[in-house]
Enzyme design. Structure first.
Site, PDB file in Angstrom:
ATOM      1  N   HIS A 164       0.844  -1.192   0.000  1.00 13.39           N
ATOM      2  CA  HIS A 164       0.000   0.000   0.000  1.00 13.39           C
ATOM      3  C   HIS A 164       0.884   1.248   0.000  1.00 13.39           C
ATOM      4  O   HIS A 164       2.120   1.158  -0.046  1.00 13.39           O
ATOM      5  CB  HIS A 164      -0.987  -0.022   1.169  1.00 13.39           C
ATOM      6  CG  HIS A 164      -0.349  -0.168   2.523  1.00 13.39           C
ATOM      7  ND1 HIS A 164       0.576   0.722   3.014  1.00 13.39           N
ATOM      8  CD2 HIS A 164      -0.504  -1.114   3.488  1.00 13.39           C
ATOM      9  CE1 HIS A 164       0.938   0.358   4.221  1.00 13.39           C
ATOM     10  NE2 HIS A 164       0.323  -0.767   4.535  1.00 13.39           N
ATOM     11  N   HIS A 189       3.981   1.714   2.290  1.00 12.37           N
ATOM     12  CA  HIS A 189       5.243   1.096   1.869  1.00 12.37           C
ATOM     13  C   HIS A 189       5.969   1.996   0.883  1.00 12.37           C
ATOM     14  O   HIS A 189       7.193   2.126   0.922  1.00 12.37           O
ATOM     15  CB  HIS A 189       4.984  -0.269   1.219  1.00 12.37           C
ATOM     16  CG  HIS A 189       4.337  -1.260   2.145  1.00 12.37           C
ATOM     17  ND1 HIS A 189       3.058  -1.714   1.963  1.00 12.37           N
ATOM     18  CD2 HIS A 189       4.792  -1.855   3.260  1.00 12.37           C
ATOM     19  CE1 HIS A 189       2.758  -2.558   2.932  1.00 12.37           C
ATOM     20  NE2 HIS A 189       3.789  -2.657   3.739  1.00 12.37           N
ATOM     21  N   CYS A 231      -0.003 -12.288  20.016  1.00  7.05           N
ATOM     22  CA  CYS A 231      -0.815 -11.730  18.926  1.00  7.05           C
ATOM     23  C   CYS A 231      -0.107 -12.041  17.620  1.00  7.05           C
ATOM     24  O   CYS A 231       1.001 -11.556  17.383  1.00  7.05           O
ATOM     25  CB  CYS A 231      -1.017 -10.227  19.088  1.00  7.05           C
ATOM     26  SG  CYS A 231      -1.905  -9.531  17.657  1.00  7.05           S
ATOM     27  N   CYS A 240       0.618  -8.933  15.462  1.00  8.66           N
ATOM     28  CA  CYS A 240       1.817  -8.186  15.856  1.00  8.66           C
ATOM     29  C   CYS A 240       3.058  -9.076  15.821  1.00  8.66           C
ATOM     30  O   CYS A 240       4.171  -8.554  15.896  1.00  8.66           O
ATOM     31  CB  CYS A 240       1.686  -7.629  17.264  1.00  8.66           C
ATOM     32  SG  CYS A 240       0.346  -6.453  17.487  1.00  8.66           S
ATOM     33  N   CYS A 248      -5.734  -7.090  21.908  1.00 10.45           N
ATOM     34  CA  CYS A 248      -4.589  -6.372  21.356  1.00 10.45           C
ATOM     35  C   CYS A 248      -5.016  -4.956  20.997  1.00 10.45           C
ATOM     36  O   CYS A 248      -5.991  -4.772  20.277  1.00 10.45           O
ATOM     37  CB  CYS A 248      -4.058  -7.086  20.110  1.00 10.45           C
ATOM     38  SG  CYS A 248      -2.871  -6.080  19.201  1.00 10.45           S
ATOM     39  N   HIS A 261      -4.942  -4.650  17.093  1.00  6.81           N
ATOM     40  CA  HIS A 261      -5.765  -5.499  16.235  1.00  6.81           C
ATOM     41  C   HIS A 261      -7.172  -5.757  16.768  1.00  6.81           C
ATOM     42  O   HIS A 261      -8.021  -6.254  16.042  1.00  6.81           O
ATOM     43  CB  HIS A 261      -5.058  -6.841  15.993  1.00  6.81           C
ATOM     44  CG  HIS A 261      -3.801  -6.679  15.184  1.00  6.81           C
ATOM     45  ND1 HIS A 261      -2.570  -6.509  15.767  1.00  6.81           N
ATOM     46  CD2 HIS A 261      -3.612  -6.613  13.855  1.00  6.81           C
ATOM     47  CE1 HIS A 261      -1.659  -6.361  14.809  1.00  6.81           C
ATOM     48  NE2 HIS A 261      -2.255  -6.415  13.652  1.00  6.81           N
ATOM     49  N   LYS A 301      -7.356   4.907   8.479  1.00  7.29           N
ATOM     50  CA  LYS A 301      -6.108   4.174   8.637  1.00  7.29           C
ATOM     51  C   LYS A 301      -5.893   3.259   7.431  1.00  7.29           C
ATOM     52  O   LYS A 301      -6.831   2.613   6.970  1.00  7.29           O
ATOM     53  CB  LYS A 301      -6.194   3.345   9.925  1.00  7.29           C
ATOM     54  CG  LYS A 301      -4.887   2.678  10.303  1.00  7.29           C
ATOM     55  CD  LYS A 301      -5.061   1.843  11.577  1.00  7.29           C
ATOM     56  CE  LYS A 301      -3.821   0.983  11.788  1.00  7.29           C
ATOM     57  NZ  LYS A 301      -3.943   0.002  12.845  1.00  7.29           N
TER      58      LYS A 301
HETATM   59 ZN   LIG Z   1      -1.792  -7.275  17.576  1.00  7.29          ZN
END
Ligand SMILES: [Zn+2]
Length: 502
Positions: A18, A21, A127, A130, A144, A147, A301
């Protein structure tokens, strides 16, 4: 000759790239081009993190083999070099590059030989999003914070790295500036994290939980090396760390700068875990850890999983490399977050590229053709009233170098813009067409020659930011063997607003 090593983080390839990057890659490219232009020997290193458990889970959902899945997405990442005009020197893929696995194993053995790896039973909440263990205190409501998922409870025997042993050394290196963390707010964040107490961390997981994907722990095939250890290692393995040859000497130990560019979300891994692993292995630490913020799109986001994000390939397809690079470098304040909209990109492309640079060069070259038959005017130094323009040209290299030393891409690009602003003002003030009408040839030559020098300076100083447009400007302003400029041609297009198809 000074060697400078510049790296980008290696994204996990559970989806296509995306715009976030593209931001990091374009920033790294501007740095690489700047240092090369200064005469440094530069290696711009990129790659993909194929060994994340997230890739495995995404491939399962897609219903294809993990290798096929990561191959396809990795190609989409490495393929960005062409549309974004990236001067990448080398790309490493952690699942397929033979340099990588051998290098990660050597790094493991080096830390083991130092007594920094040990086995112990561990229980924690992991997680997968992560790729990280969390304590209960770090999970409000058991979820999390990134997330929103409830991380699974994992209970197993793992290998641990003795991070606690390096707390004092790390603190001194970062506080003293041997490892420079930029911007300063990020350095303070790292120091506060170190001061809160560093605990040893798990650096392996059971092979079964890893679905057999990843690099086995040397001498312990029931365990796979933690993906972050594996991924961080790429900065060394890409230099053939396992072979210990010329690349490693030139670009790591022998480099004047080892610059890691990264997003704020992976700061801890790069500024704490990675330097500690290097200290343990007896290797040099990075000199610069440069931390950018995140992009949002239309206030939302950017998320790989949502699928509703702007594809950098599509964006370049519609607006071209120059417009996309310019927005990324000029609109995003260093270290801070920024919101992307197509309207903002188009506004900058029209105002600053087409009107600012393109129109200026076109006007100047057209006037040299109209009034001087395309022949570059030769004048004794000192055009009338050109103090501000000459100063903008003269000061640009120092301002750009100083800004890029601070990783402030926007400030650096503005120094180049300043030349165009002053030159456009100079045209309006000196009115070369009136000088031509009045037959004031000496003054006209002096004015045109000051303007051409400014356009030539743009061709040079825009190169780190807009390599394609800068090359076109340089060609347009370069006299041929007979001292004639090429006929003027449009350099930077104007775009219709809101033409973008989502
Ligand atoms: Zn996470």
């Amino acid at each position: 000759m000074t060697s400078t090593y510049i790296t980008t983080t290696i994204p996990y390839v559970n989806a296509r790239p995306h715009l976030g990057h593209a931001l990091e890659l374009v920033q790294a490219d501007a740095l690489a081009r700047h240092y090369r232009g200064r005469g440094d020997r530069v290696r711009f290193q990129a790659g993909t993190d194929d060994n994340s458990l997230k890739n495995v889970l995404a491939a399962e959902i897609a219903g294809i083999s993990v290798q096929d899945f990561v191959d396809a997405n990795a190609a989409a990442f490495t393929g960005l070099a062409q549309p974004l005009s990236l001067s990448v020197d080398d790309v490493i893929r952690t699942s397929t590059d033979p340099r990588h696995r051998a290098g990660v194993e050597r790094l493991w053995r080096a830390c083991a030989a130092r007594g920094d790896l040990y086995r112990r039973h561990y229980e924690g909440r992991y997680c997968v999003g992560c790729e990280q263990f969390y304590t209960d205190a770090e999970l409000p409501g058991g979820r999390c914070p990134d997330h929103g998922t409830a991380p699974e409870l994992v209970s197993e025997e793992n290998w641990f790295f003795r991070l606690s042993r390096y707390a004092g050394q790390l603190r001194a290196l970062i506080a003293g500036g041997t490892i420079r963390v930029e911007p300063a707010g990020r350095r303070n964040e790292v120091l506060a994290f170190i001061d809160s107490g560093l605990e040893d961390f798990s650096v392996s997981r059971g092979t079964e939980r890893a679905r057999g994907w990843g690099i086995p722990v040397p001498g312990d095939p029931g365990q796979v090396i933690y993906v972050w250890w594996d991924a961080l290692g790429n900065y060394l393995t890409a230099l053939d760390y396992a072979g210990g040859g010329e690349d490693l000497r030139r670009w790591w130990d022998g480099a004047a700068r080892r610059v890691h560019l990264l997003g704020k979300g992976v700061l801890r891994f790069h500024a704490v875990y990675w330097p500690a692993i290097l200290l343990s292995a007896g290797e040099a630490v990075p000199t610069d850890i440069a931390v950018h913020g995140y992009l949002t799109e239309n206030g939302r986001k950017i998320s790989k999983s949502s699928g509703a994000t702007i594809d950098p390939y599509d964006l370049v397809g519609q607006y071209g490399t120059d417009a996309v690079r310019w927005w990324l470098l000029c609109a995003v304040p260093w270290g801070a977050d920024a919101d992307f909209t197509v309207d903002r990109l188009v506004a900058r492309a029209n105002d600053e590229l087409a009107n600012g640079f393109g129109n200026l060069v076109n006007r100047v070259v057209s006037m040299i053709h109209r009034y001087r038959g395309g022949r570059v005017p030769v004048t004794p130094a000192g055009a009338p009233d050109a103090t501000a323009l000459d100063a903008a040209v003269r000061n640009a290299p120092g301002l750009i170098a100083g800004a890029l030393e601070d990783f402030d891409f926007r400030r650096a690009a503005w120094a180049a813009r300043r030349i165009a602003d002053e030159a456009n003002r100079y045209v309006n003030r000196t009115r070369p067409w009136d000088l031509a009408k009045a037959g004031d040839h000496a003054e006209l030559d002096a004015v045109l020659s000051a303007l051409l020098r400014a356009c030539q300076a743009l061709g040079t100083h825009l190169a780190p930011f807009l390599p394609d447009a800068a090359a076109r400007i340089a060609r347009q302003c370069a006299p041929d063997g007979a001292g004639l400029l090429p006929a003027p041609s449009p350099l930077l297009p104007r775009y219709q607003e809101q033409a973008y198809q989502d």
